[in-house]
Design a protein around this motif. Structure first.
Motif, PDB file in Angstrom:
ATOM      1  N   ASP A  16       0.878  -1.173   0.000  1.00  0.00           N
ATOM      2  CA  ASP A  16       0.000   0.000   0.000  1.00  0.00           C
ATOM      3  C   ASP A  16       0.911   1.219   0.000  1.00  0.00           C
ATOM      4  OD1 ASP A  16      -1.559   2.158   0.695  1.00  0.00           O
ATOM      5  OD2 ASP A  16      -2.573   1.152   2.360  1.00  0.00           O
ATOM      6  N   ILE A  17       0.832   2.008  -1.040  1.00  0.00           N
ATOM      7  CA  ILE A  17       1.788   3.118  -1.199  1.00  0.00           C
ATOM      8  C   ILE A  17       1.662   4.152  -0.076  1.00  0.00           C
ATOM      9  CG2 ILE A  17       0.389   4.609  -2.714  1.00  0.00           C
ATOM     10  CD1 ILE A  17       3.074   4.973  -4.339  1.00  0.00           C
ATOM     11  N   ALA A  28      -1.461   8.975  -8.358  1.00  0.00           N
ATOM     12  CA  ALA A  28      -2.125   8.864  -9.666  1.00  0.00           C
ATOM     13  C   ALA A  28      -3.397   9.702  -9.578  1.00  0.00           C
ATOM     14  CB  ALA A  28      -2.443   7.407  -9.981  1.00  0.00           C
ATOM     15  N   ASN A  30      -6.074  13.078 -10.829  1.00  0.00           N
ATOM     16  CA  ASN A  30      -6.737  13.525 -12.058  1.00  0.00           C
ATOM     17  C   ASN A  30      -6.462  15.017 -12.211  1.00  0.00           C
ATOM     18  OD1 ASN A  30      -8.953  15.100 -10.771  1.00  0.00           O
ATOM     19  ND2 ASN A  30      -9.489  13.090  -9.970  1.00  0.00           N
ATOM     20  N   GLY A  36     -10.096  11.921  -5.438  1.00  0.00           N
ATOM     21  CA  GLY A  36     -10.910  10.970  -6.203  1.00  0.00           C
ATOM     22  C   GLY A  36     -10.908   9.626  -5.514  1.00  0.00           C
ATOM     23  N   GLY A  37     -10.999   8.551  -6.288  1.00  0.00           N
ATOM     24  CA  GLY A  37     -10.984   7.192  -5.717  1.00  0.00           C
ATOM     25  C   GLY A  37      -9.584   6.600  -5.771  1.00  0.00           C
ATOM     26  N   GLY A  38      -9.483   5.275  -5.696  1.00  0.00           N
ATOM     27  CA  GLY A  38      -8.209   4.558  -5.857  1.00  0.00           C
ATOM     28  C   GLY A  38      -7.087   5.089  -4.979  1.00  0.00           C
ATOM     29  N   VAL A  39      -5.877   5.140  -5.548  1.00  0.00           N
ATOM     30  CA  VAL A  39      -4.700   5.627  -4.802  1.00  0.00           C
ATOM     31  C   VAL A  39      -4.924   7.062  -4.345  1.00  0.00           C
ATOM     32  CG1 VAL A  39      -2.197   5.896  -4.845  1.00  0.00           C
ATOM     33  CG2 VAL A  39      -3.247   4.427  -6.488  1.00  0.00           C
ATOM     34  N   ASP A  40      -5.482   7.860  -5.213  1.00  0.00           N
ATOM     35  CA  ASP A  40      -5.723   9.273  -4.943  1.00  0.00           C
ATOM     36  C   ASP A  40      -6.556   9.435  -3.656  1.00  0.00           C
ATOM     37  OD1 ASP A  40      -5.749  11.983  -5.393  1.00  0.00           O
ATOM     38  OD2 ASP A  40      -7.156  11.934  -7.073  1.00  0.00           O
ATOM     39  N   SER A 128       1.098   2.010  -9.737  1.00  0.00           N
ATOM     40  CA  SER A 128       0.962   1.725 -11.164  1.00  0.00           C
ATOM     41  C   SER A 128      -0.070   2.704 -11.739  1.00  0.00           C
ATOM     42  CB  SER A 128       0.511   0.278 -11.350  1.00  0.00           C
ATOM     43  OG  SER A 128       0.141   0.072 -12.692  1.00  0.00           O
ATOM     44  N   SER A 130      -2.536   4.833 -13.964  1.00  0.00           N
ATOM     45  CA  SER A 130      -3.485   4.627 -15.084  1.00  0.00           C
ATOM     46  C   SER A 130      -3.966   3.193 -15.306  1.00  0.00           C
ATOM     47  CB  SER A 130      -2.912   5.159 -16.414  1.00  0.00           C
ATOM     48  OG  SER A 130      -3.043   6.558 -16.491  1.00  0.00           O
ATOM     49  N   THR A 131      -3.615   2.272 -14.400  1.00  0.00           N
ATOM     50  CA  THR A 131      -4.078   0.892 -14.638  1.00  0.00           C
ATOM     51  C   THR A 131      -5.308   0.532 -13.810  1.00  0.00           C
ATOM     52  OG1 THR A 131      -2.547   0.002 -12.994  1.00  0.00           O
ATOM     53  CG2 THR A 131      -1.787   0.041 -15.274  1.00  0.00           C
ATOM     54  N   GLY A 132      -5.872   1.519 -13.103  1.00  0.00           N
ATOM     55  CA  GLY A 132      -7.103   1.285 -12.345  1.00  0.00           C
ATOM     56  C   GLY A 132      -8.272   1.903 -13.087  1.00  0.00           C
ATOM     57  N   ALA A 133      -8.813   2.978 -12.517  1.00  0.00           N
ATOM     58  CA  ALA A 133      -9.980   3.646 -13.103  1.00  0.00           C
ATOM     59  C   ALA A 133      -9.728   4.080 -14.562  1.00  0.00           C
ATOM     60  CB  ALA A 133     -10.333   4.859 -12.264  1.00  0.00           C
ATOM     61  N   TYR A 134      -8.480   4.422 -14.884  1.00  0.00           N
ATOM     62  CA  TYR A 134      -8.178   4.918 -16.242  1.00  0.00           C
ATOM     63  C   TYR A 134      -7.962   3.808 -17.271  1.00  0.00           C
ATOM     64  CZ  TYR A 134      -7.952   9.845 -14.764  1.00  0.00           C
ATOM     65  OH  TYR A 134      -8.243  11.106 -14.313  1.00  0.00           O
ATOM     66  N   PHE A 167      -0.359  -2.947  -5.861  1.00  0.00           N
ATOM     67  CA  PHE A 167      -1.428  -3.214  -4.902  1.00  0.00           C
ATOM     68  C   PHE A 167      -1.869  -4.670  -4.877  1.00  0.00           C
ATOM     69  CE2 PHE A 167      -5.656  -1.643  -3.065  1.00  0.00           C
ATOM     70  CZ  PHE A 167      -5.064  -1.259  -1.860  1.00  0.00           C
TER      71      PHE A 167
HETATM   72  N1  AR6 Z   1      -1.402   1.615  -2.953  1.00  0.00           N
HETATM   73  C1  AR6 Z   1      -0.887   1.196  -4.134  1.00  0.00           C
HETATM   74  N2  AR6 Z   1      -1.644   0.992  -5.229  1.00  0.00           N
HETATM   75  C2  AR6 Z   1      -2.969   1.196  -5.120  1.00  0.00           C
HETATM   76  C3  AR6 Z   1      -3.590   1.643  -3.930  1.00  0.00           C
HETATM   77  C4  AR6 Z   1      -2.739   1.846  -2.805  1.00  0.00           C
HETATM   78  N3  AR6 Z   1      -3.210   2.274  -1.631  1.00  0.00           N
HETATM   79  N4  AR6 Z   1      -4.929   1.765  -4.169  1.00  0.00           N
HETATM   80  C5  AR6 Z   1      -5.132   1.399  -5.457  1.00  0.00           C
HETATM   81  N5  AR6 Z   1      -3.967   1.048  -6.046  1.00  0.00           N
HETATM   82  P1  AR6 Z   1      -6.230   4.123  -9.730  1.00  0.00           P
HETATM   83  P2  AR6 Z   1      -5.690   5.509 -12.275  1.00  0.00           P
HETATM   84  C6  AR6 Z   1      -3.678   0.602  -7.426  1.00  0.00           C
HETATM   85  O1  AR6 Z   1      -7.640   3.862 -10.130  1.00  0.00           O
HETATM   86  O2  AR6 Z   1      -6.019   4.310 -13.070  1.00  0.00           O
HETATM   87  C7  AR6 Z   1      -8.827   8.232  -9.147  1.00  0.00           C
HETATM   88  O3  AR6 Z   1     -10.200   8.392  -8.887  1.00  0.00           O
HETATM   89  C8  AR6 Z   1      -4.818   0.064  -8.252  1.00  0.00           C
HETATM   90  O4  AR6 Z   1      -5.041  -1.297  -7.912  1.00  0.00           O
HETATM   91  O5  AR6 Z   1      -5.972   4.586  -8.337  1.00  0.00           O
HETATM   92  O6  AR6 Z   1      -4.483   6.319 -12.629  1.00  0.00           O
HETATM   93  C9  AR6 Z   1      -8.166   9.558  -9.530  1.00  0.00           C
HETATM   94  O7  AR6 Z   1      -8.747  10.651  -8.871  1.00  0.00           O
HETATM   95  C10 AR6 Z   1      -4.276   0.233  -9.667  1.00  0.00           C
HETATM   96  O8  AR6 Z   1      -3.381  -0.841 -10.000  1.00  0.00           O
HETATM   97  O9  AR6 Z   1      -5.527   5.229 -10.692  1.00  0.00           O
HETATM   98  C11 AR6 Z   1      -8.397   9.622 -11.023  1.00  0.00           C
HETATM   99  O10 AR6 Z   1      -9.659  10.159 -11.327  1.00  0.00           O
HETATM  100  C12 AR6 Z   1      -3.424   1.500  -9.573  1.00  0.00           C
HETATM  101  O11 AR6 Z   1      -3.252   1.736  -8.170  1.00  0.00           O
HETATM  102  C13 AR6 Z   1      -8.321   8.164 -11.457  1.00  0.00           C
HETATM  103  O12 AR6 Z   1      -8.694   7.404 -10.301  1.00  0.00           O
HETATM  104  C14 AR6 Z   1      -4.035   2.725 -10.222  1.00  0.00           C
HETATM  105  O13 AR6 Z   1      -5.435   2.782 -10.005  1.00  0.00           O
HETATM  106  C15 AR6 Z   1      -6.923   7.754 -11.859  1.00  0.00           C
HETATM  107  O14 AR6 Z   1      -6.966   6.455 -12.339  1.00  0.00           O
END
Ligand code: AR6
Length: 186
Positions: A16-17, A28, A30, A36-40, A128, A130-134, A167
């Motif tokens: 977990d970063i 990562a 926007n 936002g969601g995810g790492v952000d 990583s 852009s490999t989640g929501a993007y 992750f």
């Molecule tokens: N530590 C490490 N990696 C993680 C964590 C964590 N705590 N949480 C998720 N990941 P994403 P994107 C991984 O969606 O694709 C946001 O809403 C996840 O499994 O976070 O660049 C922003 O506000 C995936 O492999 O980022 C933007 O709107 C990777 O991080 C949008 O999402 C990236 O997933 C950016 O999308």
């Protein structure tokens, strides 16, 4: 897994970063820089409101239209272990990964490292991007990420350690495989 590029350690790990103790962690984000969601989401939640406050100032001064894809900015790490957060924006792929997406993703990693170096930071952790929501294809995104990091480290030997913090087991394996390919190609 760990390799050495010049004087720099490049580490791939599962984790977990938001728990990393490097000088900076990369977000990562926007273009709005408003969270936002995810790492952000995880970074803003754990780091606290000081991060968003600085992001708002950046929007008011440097980037009123939002942070362009591939660029990077830096804020405090707030309550995180990392002293700084480098916010960058990867491409929105929707499964597509042509030259444009590749270049933008490359820039996101490269410009984050450039900014770290400019700020005198020696250790940086990446997720990583852009490999989640993007939804960029993981294999292609991993190769591009590693190419950007390794090319930067070959050019400048200032940074001591770069960690890519993955992750899930799946994305970790993808990066591990890609690292072999990238090293063979460079
Ligand atoms: N530590 C490490 N990696 C993680 C964590 C964590 N705590 N949480 C998720 N990941 P994403 P994107 C991984 O969606 O694709 C946001 O809403 C996840 O499994 O976070 O660049 C922003 O506000 C995936 O492999 O980022 C933007 O709107 C990777 O991080 C949008 O999402 C990236 O997933 C950016 O999308």
């Amino acid at each position: 897994m760990e390799i050495t590029i010049g004087k720099t350690k490049l580490i791939l790990k599962i984790g977990d970063i938001t728990e990393e103790n490097t000088d900076a962690i990369v977000n990562a984000a926007n273009s709005t820089l408003m969270g936002g969601g995810g790492v952000d989401g995880a970074i803003h939640r754990k780091g606290g409101s000081a991060i968003l406050e600085e992001c708002k100032k950046i929007r008011q001064t440097l980037y009123p239209e939002g942070l362009p894809t591939g660029e990077a900015v830096i804020t405090t790490g707030g309550k995180l272990k990392a002293r700084y957060v480098i916010h960058t924006v990867g491409p929105i792929c929707h499964g597509k990964f042509d030259e444009t997406e590749e270049k933008l993703l490359y820039n996101a990693y490269y410009n984050s490292l450039k900014l770290a170096k400019e700020k005198g930071l020696r250790t940086v952790s990446f997720p990583s991007i852009s490999t989640g929501a993007y939804r960029c294809p993981p294999e292609k995104a991993a190769k591009t990420a590693l190419k950007a990091i390794i090319e930067f480290l070959k050019k400048y030997d200032y940074i001591q350690e770069v960690r890519v913090v993955l992750f899930t087991e799946d994305i970790y394996k993808t990066f591990k495989e890609s690292l072999k390919e990238v090293i063979d190609e460079l």
